[in-house]
Scaffold this active site. Sequence first.
Site, mmCIF file in Angstrom:
data_model
loop_
_atom_site.group_PDB
_atom_site.id
_atom_site.type_symbol
_atom_site.label_atom_id
_atom_site.label_comp_id
_atom_site.label_asym_id
_atom_site.label_seq_id
_atom_site.Cartn_x
_atom_site.Cartn_y
_atom_site.Cartn_z
ATOM 1 N N SER B 20 -3.429 -0.377 12.485
ATOM 2 C CA SER B 20 -3.209 0.043 11.181
ATOM 3 C C SER B 20 -2.501 1.795 11.457
ATOM 4 C CB SER B 20 -4.346 0.581 10.439
ATOM 5 O OG SER B 20 -4.351 1.312 9.369
ATOM 6 N N HIS B 21 -1.880 2.174 10.233
ATOM 7 C CA HIS B 21 -1.534 3.362 10.270
ATOM 8 C C HIS B 21 -2.501 4.621 10.419
ATOM 9 C CE1 HIS B 21 2.166 1.563 8.993
ATOM 10 N NE2 HIS B 21 2.835 2.657 8.949
ATOM 11 N N SER B 22 -3.768 4.157 9.922
ATOM 12 C CA SER B 22 -4.751 5.191 9.982
ATOM 13 C C SER B 22 -5.779 4.571 10.954
ATOM 14 C CB SER B 22 -5.447 4.959 8.477
ATOM 15 O OG SER B 22 -6.938 5.237 8.678
ATOM 16 N N GLY B 55 0.278 6.803 11.244
ATOM 17 C CA GLY B 55 1.563 6.269 11.703
ATOM 18 C C GLY B 55 1.171 5.241 12.700
ATOM 19 N N ASP B 79 -1.128 -3.609 9.448
ATOM 20 C CA ASP B 79 -1.068 -3.224 7.815
ATOM 21 C C ASP B 79 0.286 -3.222 7.132
ATOM 22 O OD1 ASP B 79 -0.700 -0.862 8.902
ATOM 23 O OD2 ASP B 79 -2.091 0.345 7.988
#
Lengths: 211, 139
Positions: B20-22, B55, B79
């Site tokens: 995920s970006h997070s 990112g 994601d």
Amino acid sequence: MTDLPGHMAVALGADDIETLFGAMARTIIAHAEELTALDQAIGDGDHGVNMKRGFEAVTANLPAIAAKPLPEALKAAGMELVMKVGGASGPLYGTLLMTLGKTLPAAPGRGDVAAALAAAIDAVKARGKSETGQKTMLDVLAPVQAAVARGEDLATIRAIAAEAAAATVPMRATRGRASFLGERSVGHMDPGARSSQLLVEAVCDAIGDFA
Amino acid sequence: MSLAKTSAGTPARVGIVIVSHSPDVARGTADMVRQMVGTEVPLAWCGGNPDGGLGTSVEKIIAAIDAAWSEAGVAILVDLGGAETNSEMAIELLPEERQERTVLVNAPLVEGAIMAATEAWGGGSLDDVRRTAEELAPR
């Protein structure tokens, strides 16, 4: 402004390669805030920060990169972008540089540059599952490649890159984060088109300095 | 259904990687997989750019694939766009013999990860894992 390094193939030395990548890195770092602002309008707002991080890594390794022959230097710089950018632009620009490195001979002439750019653009299309006309970096790179293939001089190539970036403003994005916005993506310059234009200008300037 | 065997002779389960970006989303999704599917499926997660901000990082994705590596292969759930592009790049940078046993799954991250892990736990092949999770993808 002079022509590309001639129709005669000339090997670039370490100083030339340092000039080339140094110019690219400086312009991206100097325009990082502008790129981020463009990306805040229609993207996820990190293009400038991401590209700056990638080109700072290139700058940090510039002496080692410049010590390599041009094809290896391009691959090494591309790998820095892949590893350090942290957004989709890392693999996209990384793929562009790495494919140029795989395709260009150590002493490229203009025809080699045109052919390598064509191969690199195809690789970026495959990586991004994108085509021209979708409001991306390809909308700058494709006309620049065509101009190189036609034998245009550096000033014309720069002008074509600037026109092509400006031409993304009225386009509707159909690829990337901006495509989520649909019609709302219209009226903003694509940040990837702008960063491509900046890199083309930097390369033209550096080549002008070689001659 | 095919079960690859590990050197120990026990069936190898497909590994699951969550990107995920997070980092919080990646870790939270992994927590849900652990709670709902258990700990027998090789599982790794990564999130965040190389500076730790939002990112994705090719280097972290490669490390996560290594961590979840299984002879049965690894399925990656992502994601958004950058996570997909960076994961594709990471797969291409793997040793050749691992590339063909690493797949990117087109499914919603949380639901897809749980479905993929459930199928992997049940002994599904890499192809089974991908197909089961991709049934969740919007058409």
